[in-house]
Structure formats: C-alpha cells, structure tokens
Design a protein around this motif. Structure first.
Motif, mmCIF file in Angstrom:
data_model
loop_
_atom_site.group_PDB
_atom_site.id
_atom_site.type_symbol
_atom_site.label_atom_id
_atom_site.label_comp_id
_atom_site.label_asym_id
_atom_site.label_seq_id
_atom_site.Cartn_x
_atom_site.Cartn_y
_atom_site.Cartn_z
ATOM 1 N N UNK B 10 -83.095 78.279 -118.644
ATOM 2 C CA UNK B 10 -83.443 77.750 -117.331
ATOM 3 C C UNK B 10 -82.233 77.010 -116.763
ATOM 4 N N UNK B 33 -90.780 65.774 -112.112
ATOM 5 C CA UNK B 33 -90.737 67.198 -111.798
ATOM 6 C C UNK B 33 -89.941 67.378 -110.507
ATOM 7 N N UNK B 34 -89.098 68.371 -110.417
ATOM 8 C CA UNK B 34 -88.818 69.441 -111.378
ATOM 9 C C UNK B 34 -87.520 69.246 -112.174
ATOM 10 N N UNK B 117 -94.117 68.291 -105.549
ATOM 11 C CA UNK B 117 -93.441 68.176 -106.858
ATOM 12 C C UNK B 117 -92.982 69.501 -107.457
ATOM 13 N N UNK B 118 -93.733 70.577 -107.230
ATOM 14 C CA UNK B 118 -93.413 71.829 -107.921
ATOM 15 C C UNK B 118 -92.833 72.886 -106.982
ATOM 16 N N UNK B 173 -85.692 73.342 -107.197
ATOM 17 C CA UNK B 173 -86.781 73.696 -108.105
ATOM 18 C C UNK B 173 -86.672 75.131 -108.595
ATOM 19 N N UNK B 174 -86.342 76.057 -107.706
ATOM 20 C CA UNK B 174 -86.257 77.463 -108.135
ATOM 21 C C UNK B 174 -85.178 77.617 -109.207
ATOM 22 N N UNK B 177 -85.862 75.905 -112.678
ATOM 23 C CA UNK B 177 -86.868 76.531 -113.540
ATOM 24 C C UNK B 177 -86.649 78.022 -113.747
ATOM 25 N N UNK B 178 -85.648 78.579 -113.090
ATOM 26 C CA UNK B 178 -85.387 80.011 -113.239
ATOM 27 C C UNK B 178 -84.635 80.286 -114.546
ATOM 28 N N UNK B 285 -79.557 78.002 -104.259
ATOM 29 C CA UNK B 285 -80.339 79.224 -104.438
ATOM 30 C C UNK B 285 -80.334 80.076 -103.172
ATOM 31 N N UNK B 364 -89.173 79.921 -101.461
ATOM 32 C CA UNK B 364 -87.790 80.360 -101.279
ATOM 33 C C UNK B 364 -87.738 81.343 -100.112
#
Lengths: 198, 378
Positions: B10, B33-34, B117-118, B173-174, B177-178, B285, B364
């Motif tokens: 990640x 988060x995140x 948050x996410x 976030x993307x 966590x990607x 991103x 996104x």
C-alpha cells in the motif's frame, strides 16, 4: 471510456459483504499476478459505511502496460458472493464480461451467461469451514478466466495465509480450481458446443 | 522492512518503509484514517532498530514531540490527515520559525472538519502552504504512486535536513490504501542527506547565523552547545528581538533559504509538453488520471501534454512556464473546488486560457472528465 482502454487492461471486482474476506482475496490476487506473475497490477478497495454489513468490494486492475488510472470503469470480471453485491455491481460488468457467483447466496442471476458455484456450501462441507470460500472462489476464477495461474495463487496463499490455516486454504484453492474447470465445461456445453450439435 | 526486492505494498506501507530507509529515529503520532497504517508499521519497525515510537494524546502533542526529538538530533516524523493536520498548524509554525527539520505526512481525506474519513480529496493543497500564520515558505511534495511514496518520504527527510525546515508530504486516501508492485532498493542505492552540523567551538556558536546559503549549521541538544530556541522572532543568537533590522534579517533568511534554492527543491514530471497546445496540470493520484486522459486525447489527435508538479510548494514555476510555452489552454484537474488553479492562473501568461476540472464528492476523478474538458475547450 471503452475507447480509452488498451486491450491488455483487465479489470476485476471481487464483491460480497463485509467479513467474507474480499479485501484479503484482492490482495492475494494482486500479489499473485504482480509479484509471481510479473504483470503490472493495482488493487484498490471501497470501504467506509459499505464495509459494515453492506456490499464490500476489492478491485484489481491488471495490465502489461503501466497502469495510470488505478480504479475500474468497466469490469471484465465480476465475482459476487452475495445477492446484493451481484445486483449492485452487475451493471458495471461490460458486455461479454465474466460473471462468477456464489450460488449459496446468489439465487437470482441477471443473466444465464454465468458461472454459478456454491463456494460457501462446498467450503463448509468439504473443508469444514465457510471462511475459505474467498480463497476457493479465487481458485475458480483462475480456472475460468486464466488471468492468474494456479501455482502463482498457491505461492501467495501459502505465504499470506494466517499460520495454521495454510492447509485448509490450499485445499480450498485447489477445490475451487477444480470446480472452476468443471463450470467451464458446463458453460461450454451449454453455450458453445450445444448449438453446433443441433 | 520487506526483504524481497519486489513487493506488493500500500502507499501508506511504502511511506513507512521509506521512513525506515531514511533512518527515521522518532515517530510521534495519533492514529487517524486514512493514515493509520504509517503509524502502525513504524510502531513495529522503529523500536526494533533502536528508534522510538510514541502515540501522543493528540496531534498537537504529536508535532510538539517530533520537533523536540529533532532538536535533540533525531530524524523525526509524524503522519496524519486533515483534522490532525489542522491541529498541527500552530506548532508547524514553530518549526518553521525555529528552523527545526521534521517530516509531516498528510494523507488527505475529504473536509472540512471530520469530513470524509475514508474518502479521497486534495483539499489541503492550500492549507499546506498557508496553514499557519505569518510569512514562511513551506516545502510541500506529493507522490502519485506506491513507489514514489517510498522515495518521496526519503526525499522529504533529505530536504528537511538540508534546509532545516519542516517538509510536508501530501498523499491521499486512494494512494495511501492502493496496492501496487514496488521495488525496494538496496541500502547503498539510497542517498541520505544530513543536517549541516555545527563545527565551531561552543562559545562561538550562533544557532541562526546568517551564512551564504541562508542555512545555519545546527547543533543538537546534548552535544555541548548552549543556545536558545524560541518561537519569538529572534536574532542570530536565538534570543527574542524587536530590532527592525534583526526582524527583517530573520524573515528574509526564512524566505531566501527556500526561494533561492527552487532549482534544487522544485521537481516535476512532464509528458509531451514540448509542442503541446493544451497542457493538463495535476498532482498526486489525479496526475495518473490525467496521464490516462492525455493518452486518450492524443489518440484523438489533440496536441496535449501533462505537467505534474512533484513539488507543490514552492510551485515549480520555471518548469511550468517552459511546459506551457506553446500552450493556449491549460486544464487544472483537482480533487477539490479549485485550489492549485489559483497558482496556475497567477503564473500563466494572460493569453493562456486556464480552466479547471474539479471533483469533490469523495471519489477519484475519471479520465473521461478531463477528456470532456479537452473536447469542450480544446
């Protein structure tokens, strides 16, 4: 977006409900393809309210080229372990895309061109626990779509599975692969070979 | 720390391992988060290497702790997201003023307040530049893939040490966590920069001495040098001053040490900008989305290129002006209601049409959104 896609790009969604191990399955699939299979891969997930009871999903994009846009736009492959996930995400599957469902929970399928396998029921009966249904479905996905090789998945499953669960996960993976091969035969008989015999 | 050369990680994991590779010795943070995976991994990795991890009572304490640890000589870092980044602003100003190196990672999520948050956003772009009060010149860099999360964390430390300044690394976030494939480099492939050390005898030492580079050698607490650190505007000795000459000297020093070194600090990527009539500007991103959009538009015979700042602040002005030399249209793509576009409008010559494509619904951007702008205005 279809015109933008290079032909080498494959978009996969693993979906179900929170707790079925779909994020983990996505990691296994991405690692099998990206590390052991040596292709470019991007794994993303949707979480938040959805992960708590509702539909949960993990997306994997595979390409021989560099992956710029990491998310999915039109799915080539959809695995749905629940009816809700199947209903929610089937519209995102592109025409001619591959739909694999867990018939333990998915009773109404939106198309007859579907690979229906009762992963959870078989996991419970043959492996002794329903929790390996996710890994079993990966085995079937490998046999049906050939986007990943069984031995690549096996290496990842053995390295990533929690200690003490390796044997069950490996058995589930192989069982899933066999179920997938059988589903392919049935599918061919129904849609490809049958019309020719007439 | 992963041993295998190629790993599936990640963005947050890669950032944490980048911090380990940069020989971070101290992390203080409060989980949010995140960004939480960064703290989680460093809580495991740092103590095993003789470093320290501390979970503080909040983000105010977290940044205070890393500033203190850095003053004592430890390479220090914290990681947070919007709400925590807001809490850090006051002490961030203290670090700019006292010229103490530290790294702050902000994994951006939707705001304002607790927001989303996410979900992904780039709405802290301007906060990263203007978040604390007073005149100061932040260094803010941004990664756009997992491998860059690793390498840019190292770069954040290097810039921070070299310029004696906090450095902000913006992720989202993307990206956090990607998971993507990343090659973990060997230790000898990694270049680390250390802060300029004090070499004069303790009696001669001036912690904020004006040098040719505007960067003063730094003595760490405990090394035998006795000096004063304060957030009050101070003279070369570090003592508060109200002398207009000293005040101006200090503020010029803070500005010049960054703004006279933009050639070193500012990096960017460009793709096919050389003869481009249209240039898309995007960072993080979104730059990946823009790259995809640019490829699509080029297939449709648009003469279009991409300009991706890796350093957001100071914005790579020189590189950008060169990239838009032949452009009549600039499209700024952001996950907010339009922040970076103000800087682009400031820099772009009047003959260039600057338009934005903004998304701020927690998702996104899709390449087609940028392609549609190209069709509309190109």
């Amino acid at each position: 977006m279809s015109e933008s896609k290079d032909t080498k790009r494959i978009e996969i969604r693993l979906s179900g409900s929170g707790g079925q191990g779909l994020i983990f399955a996505g990691i296994l699939l991405a690692e099998a393809i990206g590390i052991y299979g040596d292709k470019n891969v991007a794994q993303t997930q949707s979480y938040g309210p959805e992960a708590r009871g509702g539909a949960s999903r993990s997306d994997v994009v595979i390409s021989e080229d560099i992956i710029f846009y990491p998310k999915t736009t039109e799915l080539d492959i959809l695995l749905a372990l629940t009816q809700e996930a199947c209903d929610s995400y089937y519209p995102a599957l592109k025409g001619g895309g591959t739909l694999i469902v867990d018939s333990t929970y998915v009773s109404q399928v939106p198309t007859d061109k579907v690979y229906s396998i009762p992963f959870t029921r078989i996991a419970r009966e043959k492996i002794g626990t329903p929790v390996v249904a996710n890994v079993m479905s990966l085995g079937a996905l490998a046999a049906i779509t050939k986007v990943v090789k069984l031995d690549e998945l096996e290496q990842v499953v053995l390295s990533r599975a929690p200690r003490g669960t390796e044997d069950k996960n490996k058995a589930a993976l192989n069982e899933g692969f066999e179920l997938g091969e059988k589903a392919v035969k049935d599918y061919r008989a129904k849609f490809i070979d049958a019309p020719r015999r007439q | 720390m992963p041993e295998a050369k190629y790993r599936l990680l990640q963005g947050n994991e890669a950032c944490a391992y980048g911090a380990v590779a940069a020989k971070t010795e101290f992390f203080a943070g409060y989980p949010i988060t995140p960004s939480t995976e960064i703290a989680e991994i460093l809580a495991y990795e740092l103590p095993r290497r003789g470093g320290r991890f501390i979970q503080m009572e909040d983000e105010i304490g977290s940044i205070a702790a890393i500033i203190g640890a850095s003053a004592a000589g430890a390479k220090s870092m914290t990681a947070t997201s919007g709400p925590g980044f807001s809490l850090m602003q006051e002490n961030l100003g203290y670090a700019y003023m006292t010229e103490i190196p530290c790294v702050i990672v902000n994994v951006q999520r939707g705001g304002p307040s607790t927001g989303l948050p996410t979900k992904v956003a780039q709405a802290d772009t301007m906060q990263a530049k203007w978040g604390t009060h007073g005149d100061y010149y932040p260094i803010v860099i941004a990664a756009s893939n997992v491998s860059e999360c690793f390498h840019m964390t190292i770069r954040a430390f290097n810039l921070s040490e070299k310029y004696r300044s906090p450095v902000i690394l913006l992720l989202d976030e993307v990206l956090g966590h990607m998971r993507e494939r990343i090659r973990i480099p060997e230790e000898d492939e990694i270049e680390l920069v250390m802060r300029p050390k004090a070499t004069v005898p303790p009696g001669w030492y001036k912690p904020y001495e004006l040098t040719a580079t505007n960067i003063s050698p730094m003595a760490n607490y405990g090394e035998g040098y006795r000096f004063h650190i304060t957030g009050l505007t101070h003279d070369a000795q570090g003592y508060p001053t109200s002398d207009p000459v000293q005040i101006k000297t200090k503020l010029d020093k803070l500005k010049n040490k960054i703004m006279l070194n933009t050639d070193d600090i500012c990096t960017f990527r460009e793709d096919n900008t050389e003869f481009a009539g249209i240039v898309v500007v995007a960072y993080g991103t979104v730059a990946r989305v823009a790259q995809q959009a640019v490829s699509i538009a080029r297939r449709r015979r648009f003469r279009i290129g991409l300009f991706q700042p890796e350093t957001i602040w100071p914005f790579p002005e020189k590189g950008f002006l060169k990239a838009i030399e032949h452009a009549r249209l600039v499209i700024v793509a952001e996950l907010n209601q339009g922040q970076l576009i103000h800087e682009i409008r400031r820099i772009a010559p009047p003959k260039v049409n600057v338009v934005g494509t903004f998304r701020y619904d927690g998702e996104l951007m899709n390449p087609s959104e940028i392609v549609n702008k190209v069709r509309e205005f190109g």
